[in-house]
Design a protein around this motif. Structure first.
Motif, short mmCIF file in Angstrom:
data_model
loop_
_atom_site.label_atom_id
_atom_site.label_comp_id
_atom_site.label_asym_id
_atom_site.label_seq_id
_atom_site.Cartn_x
_atom_site.Cartn_y
_atom_site.Cartn_z
N TYR A 143 0.84 -1.20 0.00
CA TYR A 143 0.00 0.00 0.00
C TYR A 143 0.88 1.25 0.00
CZ TYR A 143 -3.47 -3.41 1.58
OH TYR A 143 -4.29 -4.52 1.69
N PRO A 144 0.54 2.26 -0.79
CA PRO A 144 1.35 3.48 -0.81
C PRO A 144 1.29 4.21 0.52
CG PRO A 144 -0.68 3.77 -2.07
CD PRO A 144 -0.60 2.33 -1.71
N GLY A 145 2.40 4.84 0.88
CA GLY A 145 2.46 5.60 2.12
C GLY A 145 2.81 4.78 3.34
N LEU A 146 2.96 3.47 3.20
CA LEU A 146 3.31 2.59 4.32
C LEU A 146 4.59 1.85 3.99
CD1 LEU A 146 -0.18 0.98 5.10
CD2 LEU A 146 0.83 3.01 6.16
N ASN A 147 5.36 1.50 5.03
CA ASN A 147 6.52 0.66 4.77
C ASN A 147 6.08 -0.80 4.62
OD1 ASN A 147 6.28 -0.54 7.36
ND2 ASN A 147 7.57 1.04 8.29
N SER A 148 7.03 -1.67 4.39
CA SER A 148 6.70 -3.05 4.07
C SER A 148 5.93 -3.73 5.20
CB SER A 148 7.97 -3.84 3.76
OG SER A 148 7.68 -5.18 3.45
N LEU A 149 6.41 -3.60 6.42
CA LEU A 149 5.76 -4.29 7.54
C LEU A 149 4.40 -3.67 7.85
CD1 LEU A 149 6.41 -6.71 9.27
CD2 LEU A 149 7.35 -5.16 11.01
N GLN A 150 4.29 -2.35 7.76
CA GLN A 150 2.99 -1.70 7.97
C GLN A 150 1.99 -2.15 6.91
OE1 GLN A 150 4.33 2.35 7.76
NE2 GLN A 150 4.49 2.58 10.00
N SER A 151 2.46 -2.26 5.67
CA SER A 151 1.58 -2.73 4.59
C SER A 151 1.09 -4.14 4.85
CB SER A 151 2.32 -2.67 3.25
OG SER A 151 2.46 -1.35 2.79
N LEU A 152 2.00 -5.01 5.28
CA LEU A 152 1.61 -6.39 5.54
C LEU A 152 0.68 -6.49 6.73
CD1 LEU A 152 5.04 -8.13 4.90
CD2 LEU A 152 2.96 -8.40 3.53
N ASP A 153 0.82 -5.59 7.68
CA ASP A 153 -0.09 -5.58 8.83
C ASP A 153 -1.51 -5.25 8.38
OD1 ASP A 153 -0.47 -5.76 11.71
OD2 ASP A 153 -0.87 -3.61 11.62
N LEU A 154 -1.66 -4.24 7.51
CA LEU A 154 -2.98 -3.91 6.97
C LEU A 154 -3.49 -5.02 6.06
CD1 LEU A 154 -5.31 -1.93 6.56
CD2 LEU A 154 -3.94 -0.78 4.80
N PHE A 155 -2.58 -5.60 5.29
CA PHE A 155 -2.92 -6.69 4.37
C PHE A 155 -3.52 -7.87 5.14
CE2 PHE A 155 -1.67 -10.45 1.87
CZ PHE A 155 -2.08 -10.10 0.59
N THR A 156 -2.86 -8.29 6.21
CA THR A 156 -3.35 -9.44 6.98
C THR A 156 -4.59 -9.09 7.80
OG1 THR A 156 -1.71 -8.91 8.69
CG2 THR A 156 -1.12 -10.60 7.10
N LYS A 157 -4.74 -7.82 8.16
CA LYS A 157 -5.97 -7.40 8.85
C LYS A 157 -7.17 -7.60 7.93
CE LYS A 157 -8.24 -3.41 11.00
NZ LYS A 157 -8.13 -1.96 11.35
N ALA A 158 -7.04 -7.16 6.68
CA ALA A 158 -8.12 -7.36 5.72
C ALA A 158 -8.33 -8.84 5.42
CB ALA A 158 -7.81 -6.59 4.43
N MET A 159 -7.24 -9.59 5.36
CA MET A 159 -7.31 -11.02 5.08
C MET A 159 -8.09 -11.77 6.16
SD MET A 159 -4.04 -13.61 4.83
CE MET A 159 -3.72 -13.58 6.61
N LYS A 160 -7.85 -11.43 7.41
CA LYS A 160 -8.52 -12.12 8.51
C LYS A 160 -9.96 -11.66 8.69
CE LYS A 160 -4.16 -12.70 11.02
NZ LYS A 160 -3.36 -12.30 12.21
N MET A 161 -10.27 -10.46 8.21
CA MET A 161 -11.62 -9.92 8.39
C MET A 161 -12.65 -10.74 7.63
SD MET A 161 -12.79 -7.35 10.20
CE MET A 161 -11.34 -6.31 10.35
N GLU A 162 -12.34 -11.08 6.40
CA GLU A 162 -13.25 -11.90 5.57
C GLU A 162 -12.38 -12.74 4.63
OE1 GLU A 162 -16.50 -13.65 4.91
OE2 GLU A 162 -16.66 -11.83 6.11
N PRO A 163 -11.84 -13.87 5.13
CA PRO A 163 -10.81 -14.61 4.38
C PRO A 163 -11.25 -15.07 2.99
CG PRO A 163 -10.94 -15.37 6.65
CD PRO A 163 -12.10 -14.47 6.45
N MET A 164 -12.45 -15.61 2.87
CA MET A 164 -12.82 -16.24 1.61
C MET A 164 -12.93 -15.24 0.46
SD MET A 164 -13.31 -19.25 0.37
CE MET A 164 -13.70 -20.31 1.76
N SER A 165 -13.39 -14.03 0.75
CA SER A 165 -13.55 -13.04 -0.32
C SER A 165 -12.34 -12.14 -0.48
CB SER A 165 -14.79 -12.18 -0.06
OG SER A 165 -14.66 -11.48 1.17
N PHE A 166 -11.32 -12.32 0.35
CA PHE A 166 -10.14 -11.46 0.30
C PHE A 166 -9.45 -11.55 -1.06
CE2 PHE A 166 -5.50 -10.95 1.31
CZ PHE A 166 -5.54 -9.58 1.54
#
Length: 512
Positions: free
Chosen positions: A325-348
């Protein structure tokens, strides 16, 4: 008159001892023959004693005996036992995470993003230089899998001139994991990943539930790189994306792997050794498109925005790609990425496409990542091709380097999409809502000057996407999701994404 007395019966003549064949009797006064017969007797007695002592039924060396017992128990556990018909859960999976002592202090942060110590079991397998286990007061204690040091592999031959012998150690993780669980204890799958892999555990369980774990199964996916698939094998599961072995296959490997890998000293790494030994067992690869080796470098946008219509399971080589994601470093991006992934895994990361016919706009939503708004009509067949915003692991970028459908990045400034990237995601009852913010591209001013029409949605700064959960059986017959634009208020555009209902024909047929 007294009866006459009979004479006492005469004793029977003495029995003569049986005569030995003349060939076995030493001639009288022949010391040499007697010595030979004595020597033969000693040799026969010694042979019988050795047979009794070294017989497998009498026991083996303690280590070998315990290993044989563990594998026998594991094999017996496959045949049946309590809970065989129960639904698959994370507790039925043993994870083997391959790492190195040198890189683990940095890469453990990737594992922390997806590891659930309360629901998962397994180990991180490091080389002999692994650090000592952290103390109980360490900040990260308990949030990561326990560490194991792999067995010494120096006894195995390795002759590949460009690889590294660590491939031998990593190839044996499956066998060591099986020996560690002993009798099985409810294990149905052994899943191997790398320490720079992010995994969606819920989708992994859903995908593996399709299979009968009591059979020998080898599940995974090949590389994105045609060169890598050609060099290794198009029928090999690449370990960075994840390899799932049903427990019967893992047990069979544990019993044969050490002998097998000695036949392949010229192979490069761990994945090809594992594949070679599984091939000897006659088990083919069961392909699942949600495993991603990610043999790419640079900007991964083209892959993330066009995910296959299949549950997302994994990505790999996280240190070789730009922040998601723009504006975030690699680890911050992955943190948001996995947050969305866990929120609704099947449709992610699932794609949906809809159109605004009046403004000639195309909306392509990748849930949890981005909304692309194109200033023209693009049909689904073109949109499903991945834009080559990346290069291959070997730094090649030609179209034929990739073993999937790709398309060139749009060079025309006036035809490039406007991108809205995920900023936050949350639950609202049964719905999942995502907040996507307009990317401040460097070309906005040029668009206004050189393009005949203004950029799409000039008054929209953010898009709120609401999505409903998919059915639990969606992955058995997956279909691209449906979406619609619901209007805008005060600079926010509202969209809705859902599973396409029966009788609907999809975005293009319904909108154009």
């Amino acid at each position: 008159m007294p009866k006459p007395q009979h004479a006492a019966a005469s004793p029977p003549p003495p029995q003569k001892p049986p005569l030995l064949p003349l060939a076995l009797l030493p001639p009288r006064h022949c010391p040499l023959a007697a010595a030979v017969l004595a020597l033969l007797s000693v040799l026969l007695a010694t042979a019988l004693w050795l047979l009794l002592v070294l017989s497998p039924s009498q026991g083996a060396p303690p280590a070998a005996a315990s290993e044989h017992s563990a594998l026998s128990d594991a094999g017996a556990a496959v045949a049946g036992g309590p809970g065989v018909a129960s639904p698959l859960s994370l507790g039925h999976i043993v994870f083997g995470i391959a790492g190195s002592a040198h890189l683990w202090p940095r890469r453990r942060e990737y594992v922390r993003l997806w590891w659930d110590p309360a629901a998962m079991r397994g180990h991180v397998w490091l080389d002999a230089g692994a650090p000592t286990a952290p103390g109980p007061n360490a900040a990260w204690e308990g949030s990561l899998p326990p560490i194991r040091v792999s067995e010494d592999t120096s006894r195995f031959r390795y002759t590949n001139p460009t690889g590294h012998p660590s491939g031998l150690r990593i190839a044996r993780i499956a066998a060591e994991a099986v020996r560690l669980v002993g009798g099985g204890a409810g294990v149905r799958w052994v899943v191997l990943v790398d320490d720079d892999t992010v995994l969606c555990a819920d989708n992994l369980v859903a995908v593996l539930s399709k299979y009968d774990w009591r059979e020998m199964l080898y599940v995974g996916a090949s590389s994105e790189s045609h060169s890598a698939n050609t060099y290794f094998s198009h029928s090999m599961a690449f370990g960075g994306g994840g390899v799932a072995l049903s427990f019967p296959l893992a047990v069979a490997l544990a019993q044969t792997l050490d002998v097998c890998i000695e036949r392949y000293p010229k192979l490069y790494g761990s994945d090809d050794r594992l594949h070679a030994c599984i091939t000897e067992l006659g088990v083919p690869l069961s392909r699942e498109h949600g495993f991603h080796q990610w043999d790419i470098r640079g900007n991964a946008h083209g892959l993330l925005a066009s995910h296959p219509i299949a549950p997302f399971i994994s990505i790999h080589h996280l240190e070789l790609v730009d922040p998601i994601y723009p504006g975030l470093n690699s680890l911050q991006s992955l943190d948001l990425f996995t947050k969305a992934m866990k929120m609704e895994p099947m449709s992610f990361l699932q794609r949906s496409i809809c159109y605004d016919q009046s403004q000639k706009l195309t909306f392509a939503v990748s849930l949890g990542y981005v909304v692309e708004v194109y200033p023209n009509i693009l049909l689904p067949r073109d949109l499903e091709r991945s834009q080559r915003t990346y290069i291959a692991y070997n730094r090649m970028s030609q179209r034929n380097e990739f073993d999937f459908d790709t398309r060139d990045v749009q060079k025309s400034l006036c035809k490039k999409p406007i991108l809205f990237f995920l900023k936050d995601v949350w639950k609202d009852g049964n719905m999942t809502r995502g907040y996507y913010v307009r990317s401040s591209g460097r070309d906005d001013l040029k668009r206004k000057v050189f393009c005949f029409r203004s950029p799409p949605l000039p008054d929209i700064d953010e898009i709120q996407v609401s999505s409903s959960p998919l059915s639990k059986r969606w992955h058995l017959a997956p279909r691209r999701l449906c979406s619609a634009v619901k209007g805008s208020i005060n600079g926010t555009l509202f969209m809705f994404v859902r599973q396409c209902g029966r009788g609907t024909f999809g975005s293009a047929s319904d909108s154009l």
